[in-house]
Design an enzyme around this catalytic site. Structure first.
Site, PDB file in Angstrom:
ATOM      1  N   CYS A  42      -2.039  29.484  -0.734  1.00 38.73           N
ATOM      2  CA  CYS A  42      -1.472  29.146   0.567  1.00 38.73           C
ATOM      3  C   CYS A  42      -1.414  30.389   1.458  1.00 38.73           C
ATOM      4  O   CYS A  42      -1.247  31.505   0.979  1.00 38.73           O
ATOM      5  CB  CYS A  42      -0.076  28.556   0.388  1.00 38.73           C
ATOM      6  N   ARG A  46       4.872  34.807   2.166  1.00 42.45           N
ATOM      7  CA  ARG A  46       5.745  35.161   1.041  1.00 42.45           C
ATOM      8  C   ARG A  46       5.028  35.088  -0.296  1.00 42.45           C
ATOM      9  O   ARG A  46       5.647  35.326  -1.352  1.00 42.45           O
ATOM     10  CB  ARG A  46       6.962  34.221   1.025  1.00 42.45           C
ATOM     11  N   HIS A  98       2.874  26.716  -4.055  1.00 43.01           N
ATOM     12  CA  HIS A  98       4.203  27.315  -4.233  1.00 43.01           C
ATOM     13  C   HIS A  98       5.286  26.327  -3.805  1.00 43.01           C
ATOM     14  O   HIS A  98       5.075  25.472  -2.954  1.00 43.01           O
ATOM     15  CB  HIS A  98       4.340  28.631  -3.455  1.00 43.01           C
TER      16      HIS A  98
END
Length: 221
Positions: A42, A46, A98
Site C-alpha cells: 500500500c 506508515r 495493512h
C-alpha cells in the site's frame, strides 16, 4: 508549512551514516541491483517496505498503490511484476496489506473521495465476493480488518493468474507468491497462509486462506 528543504538535510545525514557504516555501500549499489523479493504494498506512508523487513536499498524491489491492488489492466503494476520476475529474477513476490488501511475503510463504508472511488471499486468487489464473511454481527472496524485480509488474499490470486507468473512456473523458474498483512499498532507482519509456489496450487491455497480468515475474528482494527 513543512519545508521540503529539510529532506535534503536528512538525505545528507543518511548518506553520511551509510558510508560510515559501510564505505563501499554506494559503489556496490550503483553497479547492480539484485533483489530476491518484490514487494507489492500500500502507498500508506506508515508502511515503509524496506524498514519493516530490515532490508537495505537494493534488496527489495517495490511497487505500491492505494490498498495494494493488483489489476490485470494496470500496466504500471504488471510492468513492475514482469521486470522483477523476468529480468531481476526475484524468487518471492510479497503482497502486503495493512490493518487500518484508509483505502480499504473507504471501500467498506462506500465513502466518496473522488477519482479514487473508481480504483477502490476493486476492493469493493472483494467485499461483495465475500459478503458472507462480513456479517452484521461485526463492527465496522472488524469488517475493515477482515476485508484488508481478504483483499490481500484476492490480490495474491490476481498475481498468480497473470501470464507473468504462469509463464515463470511453466519454465520451472523458482517463484513463490505470498500474502502478508502488517499491523500499524505493533509493527508486526502476519502471514495470511496464502503462499503459492507453482501453477495449479492456487485454488486449494486460496480456499484454505479464506477459510482461515473466516474462522478467526479480526482483532487488529
Amino acid at each position: 508549512m513543512a519545508d521540503p528543504g529539510i529532506l535534503f538535510t536528512n538525505n545528507r545525514e543518511w548518506s553520511a551514516e551509510m558510508v560510515a557504516r559501510d564505505p563501499g555501500f554506494f559503489n556496490r549499489l550503483a553497479r547492480q541491483q539484485a533483489p530476491r523479493y518484490l514487494w507489492i504494498g500500500c502507498s500508506d506512508s506508515r508502511v515503509p517496505a524496506n524498514e519493516i523487513v530490515g532490508l537495505h536499498p537494493g534488496e527489495l524491489f517495490v511497487h505500491r498503490n492505494v490498498a495494494n491492488v493488483v489489476v490485470h489492466s494496470d500496466l504500471n503494476c504488471l510492468s513492475v511484476l514482469q521486470y522483477a520476475v523476468d529480468v531481476l529474477r526475484v524468487e518471492h513476490v510479497i503482497v502486503c496489506g495493512h490493518y487500518g488501511c484508509g483505502g480499504v475503510e473507504a471501500a467498506w463504508k462506500r465513502t466518496p473521495l473522488g477519482l479514487i472511488d473508481n480504483w477502490l471499486r476493486h476492493v469493493q468487489d472483494v467485499a461483495d465476493r465475500h459478503g458472507a464473511l462480513l456479517t452484521r454481527g461485526m463492527t465496522d472496524a472488524q469488517c475493515t480488518s477482515r476485508l484488508a485480509e481478504l483483499n490481500v488474499i484476492e490480490q495474491v490470486s490476481n498475481v498468480c493468474r497473470t501470464t507473468i507468473a504462469i509463464d515463470a512456473w511453466r519454465r520451472a523458474q523458482p517463484l513463490s507468491v505470498h500474502g502478508w498483512i502488517y499491523g500499524l499498532k505493533d509493527g508486526l507482519l502476519r502471514d495470511l497462509g496464502v503462499s503459492v509456489t507453482r501453477d495449479g496450487d492456487l485454488a486449494a491455497v486460496y480456499a484454505s486462506a479464506v477459510a482461515a480468515v473466516s474462522g478467526a475474528l479480526a482483532t487488529h482494527p
